[in-house]
Design an enzyme around this catalytic site. Structure first.
Site, PDB file in Angstrom:
ATOM      1  N   ASP A 146     -42.160  64.047 -42.189  1.00 47.88           N
ATOM      2  CA  ASP A 146     -43.493  64.508 -41.773  1.00 47.88           C
ATOM      3  C   ASP A 146     -43.450  65.158 -40.396  1.00 47.88           C
ATOM      4  OD1 ASP A 146     -44.590  63.587 -44.130  1.00 47.88           O
ATOM      5  OD2 ASP A 146     -45.534  61.808 -43.259  1.00 47.88           O
ATOM      6  N   ARG A 184     -20.513  59.227 -51.923  1.00 50.47           N
ATOM      7  CA  ARG A 184     -20.543  57.836 -51.455  1.00 50.47           C
ATOM      8  C   ARG A 184     -21.562  57.025 -52.268  1.00 50.47           C
ATOM      9  NH1 ARG A 184     -20.958  57.876 -45.117  1.00 50.47           N
ATOM     10  NH2 ARG A 184     -20.478  55.663 -45.477  1.00 50.47           N
ATOM     11  N   ARG A 198     -16.304  53.999 -35.311  1.00 47.84           N
ATOM     12  CA  ARG A 198     -17.022  53.559 -36.501  1.00 47.84           C
ATOM     13  C   ARG A 198     -16.393  54.154 -37.767  1.00 47.84           C
ATOM     14  NH1 ARG A 198     -22.686  56.343 -38.341  1.00 47.84           N
ATOM     15  NH2 ARG A 198     -23.157  54.888 -40.012  1.00 47.84           N
ATOM     16  N   GLU A 210     -29.788  70.233 -41.315  1.00 45.21           N
ATOM     17  CA  GLU A 210     -29.388  68.832 -41.523  1.00 45.21           C
ATOM     18  C   GLU A 210     -27.860  68.779 -41.632  1.00 45.21           C
ATOM     19  OE1 GLU A 210     -31.074  67.325 -45.164  1.00 45.21           O
ATOM     20  OE2 GLU A 210     -29.963  65.439 -45.072  1.00 45.21           O
ATOM     21  N   PRO A 266     -29.235  56.985 -35.677  1.00 41.11           N
ATOM     22  CA  PRO A 266     -28.655  55.666 -35.420  1.00 41.11           C
ATOM     23  C   PRO A 266     -27.159  55.571 -35.739  1.00 41.11           C
ATOM     24  CG  PRO A 266     -30.092  55.621 -37.344  1.00 41.11           C
ATOM     25  CD  PRO A 266     -30.315  56.936 -36.666  1.00 41.11           C
ATOM     26  N   ASN A 267     -26.493  54.839 -34.884  1.00 42.01           N
ATOM     27  CA  ASN A 267     -25.069  54.489 -35.019  1.00 42.01           C
ATOM     28  C   ASN A 267     -24.107  55.638 -34.729  1.00 42.01           C
ATOM     29  OD1 ASN A 267     -25.565  51.729 -35.829  1.00 42.01           O
ATOM     30  ND2 ASN A 267     -26.316  52.574 -37.754  1.00 42.01           N
ATOM     31  N   HIS A 303     -24.435  66.209 -42.113  1.00 41.97           N
ATOM     32  CA  HIS A 303     -23.786  64.922 -42.357  1.00 41.97           C
ATOM     33  C   HIS A 303     -22.278  65.113 -42.249  1.00 41.97           C
ATOM     34  CE1 HIS A 303     -27.549  63.173 -43.425  1.00 41.97           C
ATOM     35  NE2 HIS A 303     -27.789  64.201 -44.222  1.00 41.97           N
ATOM     36  N   ILE A 304     -21.676  64.269 -41.458  1.00 40.40           N
ATOM     37  CA  ILE A 304     -20.229  64.352 -41.235  1.00 40.40           C
ATOM     38  C   ILE A 304     -19.484  64.062 -42.542  1.00 40.40           C
ATOM     39  CG2 ILE A 304     -18.302  63.275 -39.989  1.00 40.40           C
ATOM     40  CD1 ILE A 304     -20.428  62.633 -37.746  1.00 40.40           C
ATOM     41  N   TYR A 325     -15.815  58.985 -40.831  1.00 36.63           N
ATOM     42  CA  TYR A 325     -16.419  59.823 -39.787  1.00 36.63           C
ATOM     43  C   TYR A 325     -15.401  60.425 -38.816  1.00 36.63           C
ATOM     44  CZ  TYR A 325     -20.532  57.402 -41.600  1.00 36.63           C
ATOM     45  OH  TYR A 325     -21.506  56.902 -42.426  1.00 36.63           O
ATOM     46  N   ASN A 357     -28.468  65.347 -37.289  1.00 43.86           N
ATOM     47  CA  ASN A 357     -27.837  64.331 -38.137  1.00 43.86           C
ATOM     48  C   ASN A 357     -28.683  63.065 -38.015  1.00 43.86           C
ATOM     49  OD1 ASN A 357     -26.357  62.414 -39.454  1.00 43.86           O
ATOM     50  ND2 ASN A 357     -24.395  62.990 -38.539  1.00 43.86           N
ATOM     51  N   ALA A 415     -28.655  57.090 -41.042  1.00 47.16           N
ATOM     52  CA  ALA A 415     -29.235  56.381 -42.187  1.00 47.16           C
ATOM     53  C   ALA A 415     -30.728  56.651 -42.364  1.00 47.16           C
ATOM     54  CB  ALA A 415     -28.987  54.879 -42.045  1.00 47.16           C
TER      55      ALA A 415
END
Ligand code: DQA
Length: 149
Positions: free
Chosen positions: A92, A112, A18, A103, A10-11, A105-106, A23, A79, A82
């Protein structure tokens, strides 16, 4: 040619506009172009996706599991946005479909807010790239190929 799925939660469709201080200024289309170039160098095609919906992401992971079993996909660079911090269902799905996931994450989630420090994805990830900006996707692709190919 075998492919690698690059999945965005999402996003992430808002990348570029954003919170650029977190980011960066690159858009999701820029990230896709960068991933395509890197995957080609590594000898893979890409299946690049984004969804704001948890169920769509779960379905994509299940689909990835089938494609891996058919020998058409190596794994997933993911990625989860949230949903990283909330989704037992994605945890799962990754386990259930036996999908190797890197995985990404930017931003450096550990620098944070406290609610970003826990990931439901990390315990079932083959590897993690955090805080390297959008270049983290390239590192994720390299890591996946290095681990699995
Ligand atoms: C993110 C970090 C998450 O905490 C956040 O919710 C995102 C993006 C990152 O790439 O840094 O949407 O996954």
């Amino acid at each position: 040619m075998s492919s690698i799925m690059i999945l965005n939660g999402p996003n992430l469709n808002l990348l570029g506009q954003r919170e650029p201080e977190q980011y960066g200024h690159e858009t999701l289309a820029d990230v896709e172009a960068m991933c395509r170039v890197e995957a080609e160098k590594l000898g893979y095609g890409i299946d690049f996706r984004q969804s704001n919906h948890e169920g769509v992401l779960i379905d994509a992971i299940h689909e990835a599991g089938q494609l891996i079993k058919a020998g058409k996909l190596l794994g997933v660079v993911f990625n989860p946005g949230a949903y990283t911090h909330t989704s037992i269902a994605l945890h799962d799905a990754i386990k259930g479909a036996e999908v190797p996931v890197i995985e990404v994450h930017i931003s450096n989630v550990h620098a944070r807010e406290a609610f970003r420090h826990h990931s439901y994805i990390s315990p079932c990830a083959a590897g993690i790239v955090v805080g390297m900006g959008s270049y983290g996707y390239v590192l994720g692709l390299q890591g996946l190929v290095h681990k699995l190919a």
